[in-house]
Every structure is written in structure tokens, then in C-alpha cells.
Motif scaffolding. Structure first.
Motif, short mmCIF file in Angstrom:
data_model
loop_
_atom_site.label_atom_id
_atom_site.label_comp_id
_atom_site.label_asym_id
_atom_site.label_seq_id
_atom_site.Cartn_x
_atom_site.Cartn_y
_atom_site.Cartn_z
N GLN A 2 26.88 23.44 26.98
CA GLN A 2 25.81 23.49 25.98
C GLN A 2 25.22 24.89 25.93
OE1 GLN A 2 24.29 20.92 23.83
NE2 GLN A 2 23.71 22.90 23.01
N LEU A 3 25.27 25.52 24.76
CA LEU A 3 24.67 26.83 24.56
C LEU A 3 23.36 26.66 23.82
CD1 LEU A 3 27.79 28.88 23.46
CD2 LEU A 3 26.92 28.49 25.75
N GLY A 4 22.47 27.62 23.96
CA GLY A 4 21.20 27.57 23.26
C GLY A 4 20.79 28.96 22.82
N ALA A 5 19.99 29.00 21.79
CA ALA A 5 19.47 30.27 21.28
C ALA A 5 18.03 30.44 21.73
CB ALA A 5 19.55 30.28 19.76
N VAL A 6 17.68 31.65 22.16
CA VAL A 6 16.32 31.98 22.55
C VAL A 6 15.79 32.98 21.52
CG1 VAL A 6 14.86 33.02 24.33
CG2 VAL A 6 16.85 31.62 24.98
N PHE A 7 14.63 32.67 20.97
CA PHE A 7 14.07 33.49 19.90
C PHE A 7 12.92 34.34 20.42
CE2 PHE A 7 16.20 30.00 17.93
CZ PHE A 7 16.79 30.56 16.82
N THR A 8 12.88 35.59 19.93
CA THR A 8 11.82 36.51 20.29
C THR A 8 11.22 37.06 19.01
OG1 THR A 8 13.04 37.12 22.26
CG2 THR A 8 11.29 38.60 21.59
N PRO A 9 9.94 37.00 18.81
CA PRO A 9 8.93 36.43 19.71
C PRO A 9 9.01 34.91 19.75
CG PRO A 9 7.89 37.20 17.68
CD PRO A 9 9.36 37.57 17.61
N ALA A 10 8.41 34.32 20.76
CA ALA A 10 8.52 32.88 21.03
C ALA A 10 7.85 32.02 19.95
CB ALA A 10 7.94 32.56 22.40
N TYR A 11 6.97 32.57 19.15
CA TYR A 11 6.25 31.78 18.15
C TYR A 11 7.04 31.57 16.86
CZ TYR A 11 5.02 36.37 16.25
OH TYR A 11 5.07 37.64 15.74
N ILE A 12 8.25 32.08 16.76
CA ILE A 12 9.07 31.91 15.55
C ILE A 12 9.30 30.42 15.33
CG2 ILE A 12 11.39 32.26 14.59
CD1 ILE A 12 11.35 35.01 15.92
N THR A 13 9.12 29.98 14.08
CA THR A 13 9.25 28.55 13.78
C THR A 13 10.60 28.19 13.15
OG1 THR A 13 8.17 28.85 11.63
CG2 THR A 13 6.77 28.24 13.51
N GLU A 14 11.25 29.14 12.52
CA GLU A 14 12.55 28.88 11.90
C GLU A 14 13.64 29.13 12.93
OE1 GLU A 14 12.95 27.56 8.94
OE2 GLU A 14 10.80 27.63 8.52
N THR A 15 14.04 28.07 13.64
CA THR A 15 14.96 28.24 14.76
C THR A 15 16.31 27.56 14.54
OG1 THR A 15 13.99 26.33 15.86
CG2 THR A 15 13.07 28.50 16.43
N ASP A 16 16.62 27.17 13.31
CA ASP A 16 17.93 26.59 13.03
C ASP A 16 18.98 27.69 13.01
OD1 ASP A 16 16.96 24.00 12.81
OD2 ASP A 16 16.60 24.19 10.65
N VAL A 17 20.12 27.43 13.66
CA VAL A 17 21.18 28.43 13.75
C VAL A 17 22.53 27.82 13.39
CG1 VAL A 17 19.99 29.82 15.49
CG2 VAL A 17 21.57 28.00 16.21
N ILE A 18 23.46 28.70 13.09
CA ILE A 18 24.86 28.33 12.85
C ILE A 18 25.68 28.94 13.97
CG2 ILE A 18 26.83 28.55 11.29
CD1 ILE A 18 24.70 28.97 9.02
N TRP A 19 26.47 28.12 14.66
CA TRP A 19 27.33 28.59 15.75
C TRP A 19 28.74 28.78 15.23
CZ3 TRP A 19 25.18 29.89 20.26
CH2 TRP A 19 23.95 29.34 20.59
N SER A 20 29.43 29.80 15.75
CA SER A 20 30.84 29.98 15.40
C SER A 20 31.56 30.71 16.54
CB SER A 20 30.99 30.78 14.10
OG SER A 20 30.43 32.07 14.24
N VAL A 21 32.88 30.55 16.57
CA VAL A 21 33.72 31.28 17.51
C VAL A 21 34.78 32.02 16.71
CG1 VAL A 21 33.37 29.71 19.46
CG2 VAL A 21 35.24 29.29 17.88
N ASP A 22 35.28 33.11 17.26
CA ASP A 22 36.24 33.92 16.52
C ASP A 22 37.68 33.42 16.66
OD1 ASP A 22 36.59 34.73 19.17
OD2 ASP A 22 37.02 36.81 18.63
N ASP A 23 37.95 32.56 17.62
CA ASP A 23 39.32 32.05 17.80
C ASP A 23 39.27 30.59 18.21
OD1 ASP A 23 41.96 31.48 18.43
OD2 ASP A 23 42.29 33.39 19.47
N THR A 24 39.44 29.70 17.23
CA THR A 24 39.39 28.27 17.50
C THR A 24 40.62 27.75 18.23
OG1 THR A 24 40.24 27.81 15.28
CG2 THR A 24 37.84 27.78 15.56
N ASN A 25 41.58 28.61 18.51
CA ASN A 25 42.71 28.22 19.36
C ASN A 25 42.31 28.27 20.83
OD1 ASN A 25 44.74 27.84 17.32
ND2 ASN A 25 44.73 30.05 17.06
#
Length: 81
Positions: A2-25
Motif C-alpha cells: 500500500q502506497l500513500g501520498a503525503v501533502f505539504t502543507p498538511a492543510y491541503i484539502t484536495e488530496t485525490d491522486v492518480i497512481w501509475s507505473v511506467d512498466d505494467t509488465n
């Protein structure tokens, strides 16, 4: 893994992200940041802000170890599950 994103500064409310990898193999990552190794190799993971796609973070990791993947859906790394 499980990976997670940490936002700076901590008060940011828009925390939705898109995850991707460069090689799905080598590995895949789902919408919730769950990384699934497929085979040994090097993969770059990118996390992109849905609110502002110009904001991204990347990390390159090397996947090594035992039987990838296990039939049970887990990952064996050095004999541990």
C-alpha cells in the motif's frame, strides 16, 4: 504494498491522486495506491494530483526477491510472506 501520498502543507484539502507505473509488465498499481509486483525489475511509480495534474511525484523502485506473485495474491520476499 500500500502506497500513500503525503501533502505539504498538511492543510491541503484536495488530496485525490492518480497512481501509475511506467512498466505494467513489472508491476501494477490500482486507484487506491496498492502496488502489485509481477516480476523482478525496476519500475517508476508516479502520483499525480487530480486537482492539479501539473503536480506530480515519482519514485523508482527495484523489485527483487522470491516467488512473485504467489497464488494467494501475496508477495514472497526472502521467504517471508
Amino acid at each position: 504494498y500500500q502506497l500513500g501520498a503525503v501533502f505539504t502543507p498538511a492543510y491541503i484539502t484536495e488530496t485525490d491522486v492518480i497512481w501509475s507505473v511506467d512498466d505494467t509488465n513489472i508491476a501494477t498499481i490500482d486507484d487506491h495506491g496498492v502496488l502489485t509486483p509481477i516480476k523482478n525489475g525496476t519500475v517508476t511509480i508516479t502520483c499525480t494530483s487530480k486537482d492539479n495534474p501539473a503536480v506530480t511525484a515519482t519514485i523508482t523502485i527495484e523489485i527483487t526477491g522470491g516467488n512473485i506473485p504467489l497464488d494467494e495474491g501475496g508477495v514472497s520476499q526472502g521467504g517471508a510472506e
